[in-house]
Scaffold this motif. Sequence first.
Motif, short mmCIF file in Angstrom:
data_model
loop_
_atom_site.label_atom_id
_atom_site.label_comp_id
_atom_site.label_asym_id
_atom_site.label_seq_id
_atom_site.Cartn_x
_atom_site.Cartn_y
_atom_site.Cartn_z
N ASP A 81 -7.06 -4.32 -4.00
CA ASP A 81 -5.83 -3.55 -4.15
C ASP A 81 -4.96 -3.71 -2.89
O ASP A 81 -5.40 -3.39 -1.77
CB ASP A 81 -6.15 -2.08 -4.40
CG ASP A 81 -4.90 -1.27 -4.67
OD1 ASP A 81 -4.31 -0.76 -3.70
OD2 ASP A 81 -4.51 -1.17 -5.85
N GLU A 82 -3.72 -4.16 -3.07
CA GLU A 82 -2.86 -4.46 -1.94
C GLU A 82 -2.51 -3.21 -1.14
O GLU A 82 -2.46 -3.23 0.09
CB GLU A 82 -1.58 -5.14 -2.43
CG GLU A 82 -0.81 -5.89 -1.36
CD GLU A 82 -1.60 -7.06 -0.78
OE1 GLU A 82 -1.46 -7.29 0.43
OE2 GLU A 82 -2.35 -7.70 -1.53
N ALA A 83 -2.27 -2.09 -1.84
CA ALA A 83 -1.91 -0.85 -1.15
C ALA A 83 -3.05 -0.36 -0.28
O ALA A 83 -2.85 0.09 0.86
CB ALA A 83 -1.51 0.21 -2.17
N LEU A 84 -4.27 -0.44 -0.80
CA LEU A 84 -5.43 0.01 -0.03
C LEU A 84 -5.68 -0.93 1.16
O LEU A 84 -6.10 -0.48 2.23
CB LEU A 84 -6.67 0.07 -0.92
CG LEU A 84 -6.65 1.19 -1.99
CD1 LEU A 84 -7.89 1.11 -2.88
CD2 LEU A 84 -6.58 2.57 -1.31
N ARG A 85 -5.41 -2.22 0.97
CA ARG A 85 -5.56 -3.16 2.08
C ARG A 85 -4.58 -2.82 3.21
O ARG A 85 -4.95 -2.83 4.39
CB ARG A 85 -5.32 -4.59 1.60
CG ARG A 85 -6.45 -5.14 0.73
CD ARG A 85 -6.02 -6.45 0.04
NE ARG A 85 -5.70 -7.49 1.01
CZ ARG A 85 -6.60 -8.32 1.53
NH1 ARG A 85 -7.87 -8.23 1.16
NH2 ARG A 85 -6.24 -9.23 2.41
N ASP A 86 -3.34 -2.50 2.83
CA ASP A 86 -2.35 -2.11 3.84
C ASP A 86 -2.78 -0.84 4.56
O ASP A 86 -2.61 -0.72 5.78
CB ASP A 86 -0.99 -1.88 3.18
CG ASP A 86 -0.33 -3.19 2.74
OD1 ASP A 86 -0.77 -4.26 3.20
OD2 ASP A 86 0.61 -3.12 1.93
N SER A 87 -3.37 0.08 3.82
CA SER A 87 -3.84 1.32 4.42
C SER A 87 -4.94 1.07 5.45
O SER A 87 -4.96 1.68 6.52
CB SER A 87 -4.34 2.26 3.32
OG SER A 87 -4.88 3.45 3.89
N LEU B 180 -13.09 -4.50 9.86
CA LEU B 180 -11.85 -4.60 9.08
C LEU B 180 -11.89 -5.85 8.20
O LEU B 180 -11.52 -5.80 7.02
CB LEU B 180 -10.65 -4.65 10.02
CG LEU B 180 -9.29 -4.91 9.35
CD1 LEU B 180 -8.93 -3.75 8.42
CD2 LEU B 180 -8.20 -5.11 10.41
N GLU B 181 -12.31 -6.99 8.75
CA GLU B 181 -12.37 -8.22 7.98
C GLU B 181 -13.28 -8.06 6.77
O GLU B 181 -12.95 -8.50 5.65
CB GLU B 181 -12.88 -9.37 8.86
CG GLU B 181 -11.86 -9.91 9.84
CD GLU B 181 -12.38 -11.10 10.60
OE1 GLU B 181 -11.61 -12.08 10.77
OE2 GLU B 181 -13.55 -11.07 11.03
N ALA B 182 -14.43 -7.43 6.97
CA ALA B 182 -15.38 -7.24 5.86
C ALA B 182 -14.79 -6.33 4.79
O ALA B 182 -14.93 -6.59 3.58
CB ALA B 182 -16.69 -6.66 6.39
N ALA B 183 -14.10 -5.26 5.22
CA ALA B 183 -13.51 -4.32 4.27
C ALA B 183 -12.39 -4.99 3.47
O ALA B 183 -12.27 -4.79 2.25
CB ALA B 183 -12.99 -3.10 5.02
N LEU B 184 -11.56 -5.79 4.14
CA LEU B 184 -10.46 -6.47 3.46
C LEU B 184 -10.97 -7.48 2.45
O LEU B 184 -10.37 -7.69 1.39
CB LEU B 184 -9.55 -7.15 4.48
CG LEU B 184 -8.72 -6.23 5.39
CD1 LEU B 184 -7.99 -7.05 6.45
CD2 LEU B 184 -7.72 -5.42 4.57
N ALA B 185 -12.09 -8.11 2.77
CA ALA B 185 -12.65 -9.11 1.86
C ALA B 185 -13.13 -8.47 0.56
O ALA B 185 -13.13 -9.11 -0.49
CB ALA B 185 -13.82 -9.83 2.54
N LYS B 186 -13.52 -7.19 0.62
CA LYS B 186 -14.04 -6.51 -0.57
C LYS B 186 -12.94 -5.81 -1.37
O LYS B 186 -13.14 -5.49 -2.54
CB LYS B 186 -15.08 -5.46 -0.16
CG LYS B 186 -16.33 -6.04 0.47
CD LYS B 186 -17.27 -4.93 0.92
CE LYS B 186 -18.51 -5.48 1.60
NZ LYS B 186 -19.40 -4.39 2.09
N GLU B 187 -11.81 -5.57 -0.74
CA GLU B 187 -10.76 -4.77 -1.37
C GLU B 187 -9.66 -5.66 -1.95
O GLU B 187 -9.05 -6.46 -1.25
CB GLU B 187 -10.15 -3.81 -0.33
CG GLU B 187 -9.11 -2.88 -0.90
CD GLU B 187 -9.67 -2.04 -2.05
OE1 GLU B 187 -9.22 -2.27 -3.21
OE2 GLU B 187 -10.56 -1.20 -1.80
#
Length: 674
Positions: free
Chosen positions: A407-413, A398-405
């Motif tokens: 877009d706030e909506a996609l991060r919330d998803s 999750l940490e790695a994915a959030l670091a690359k994303e």
Amino acid sequence: MEYNLRRAAARMMMFLGMLLLTQKAFSQDESLFTSDWRDPATGDWLMGFRPEAVVYDCRVWNYRTKVPEGDGWALLLESGGETLQVKVGREEDGRRSIAVDGRPATVCEKLPGRVMPDYPTADGRGFTDNGYRVDSVTVCGWYVNRPAKLQGKGQTFEVTYTDVLTAKERRVTAPLDSLGRFRVTFPVLNTQEVFLDWRRIAVHTVVEPGETYFLLCDFGSGRRLFMGRDSRLPNELLAHETSFRSPLYQDPRKQKMGLEEQTALGDKVLEQREALLDSLTGCHPTLSERYRAYFRGNVLMDNARNIGQARFFSPDFRLPRTVSDHLAERYWSRMPQPYTVHAQAFASFVRDFLDDRMEYCGLRASVRPDELVCEGFIRASEEERQLMEAYSVAFRGLEAALAKEADEALRDSLVHRFRREQAEALAYLDVLMDDEETGAVIRRELMRSALASQCTLLDTLGCTGALRDICLTNFFHAYLDNNRHSLPQELLTSVEELIGMESARDLLLAEQAHYVALEESPVPDAESLKSADVVAGLTDGGEILDRLLAPYRGRPVLIDVWGTWCGPCKEALSHSQELYEALAPYGVVCLYLANNSPMESWRNVIREYRLTGSHCAHYNLPPEQQAAVESVLGVRSYPTYRLADRTGRVLDVPADPRRLAALLESVKGVAGQE
């Protein structure tokens, strides 16, 4: 007949002569016995005369006899069973000879103004630095011509100063006797900045270890003088105050300036104050080197403190990196020594600067319970350990994915999906966090991580040995004070290995022994500690509060919402015995509701301040129930106080024990008494 008239005239002339001599003696009495004299060679205040007594050698001496002798006086003085013979010559051009106990006389100068005039010679000495060994200082003195409000019983003289090892204010007091005299001795770690009786005379000065100072305050003339073996700096500080109202005290937002602009303003203030010091020393060339050093250091540390505090005006409560770097280069590396000389500003600046710098260095301590389970620090079954290992892998993903994303909506998803997929693991973590034993492990490991970060930061910044020891002592003391619990053995070992300053180690070991002793002692009147079972299953805050108040129907109830982590809460609790005594006539029950407080720390605070008895009830509710009650009570800060009447109804009246008079008026109203 003519002969008799001549004899009568002669006798009359003799009588008139004696009358004139007597009047002259009274004139001398009036002149001498309200005056102060100094040694012109050293510039020190040698002796002070008042109608009631004499000040000499940092003591007040009472008159035993007062006899005119030629054009001067022969005095026999007494203090504490000792006697002193003083011979004072006639005043000529503001000078008198003063001889004590038969020793050669000193021709002294009469002091003309409200403070000591310039000393006659230069003094190039620096501050005494005793290596931060605990010593003591005595301040004694005399309030002369006290106004009516300073007379009567219950008056005290107060000394306050900042302890650099704990970053806390110390306060010591001494009674003023019926004549306005006082004496107080207090411990110091080194040459120390102190504030003397700030509410009445507001004297800000510096004292050196092992010294005794006598302070005369004449409220009639406004005169203030220090006497002592080395009272030069305190007298210079009275004559030429160094404190000033810096423009950096103000909220930079109100001045419509950014934090970088405020930092530049700080540099300008340094230049202006240096120019002022140059002007001052031009007019008073014999000002001591210690005075000059204190003046410069006072401005430097005042700036450092104010710029450090400015981070609280920033949206993210952090200084811009450029400002933090400027503080490191311009202030941190130049802090005057010994650090106790500007203790108040030093303690504030060090706390703010290290906390802010920790963020920029990426050293903020963190501990994850799932990793502690995986590493075996927290006991768990094999199934639970595997659950946490899978959770840890998912969390890193999750940490790695959030670091690359971005877009706030996609991060919330991503976060919502993670919570859904890890629901079982998150539920297990919630159970762990509510477990007292697990909480103790987490706090211990968090402390170890924070200690490692602190040591790394101090190494990065570059510190003197004393500064490093002081900072680490602050760190360990904060842990002990916040948690009100002894250090685990491995951290206690770190105290002995990391801190070289003997006085600092002794302080921490004494605090450790204090909490160990508390933990080994039973809680007196343990029935004051109530079980949360009485509200088990309840979720509504109003219903929970009603259930807690129910046993005390018919009695007023003072509700105290506090936490073991809350400094102001514990400071207020330290005065609870006075509170209980004041409330006793009205049958008040004190209901304590602890917020986010570990059980052992909670019990220790109750033991420490003796918060038990039939008039006390303590609850340490589960977080959700505590939050629900606090919502009903409208809690926005800690401590919060509320007063409930005999029916259990919470009233909107003054209820803060720190304002005891107002609280008592509210209690009297509830109790139906005038």
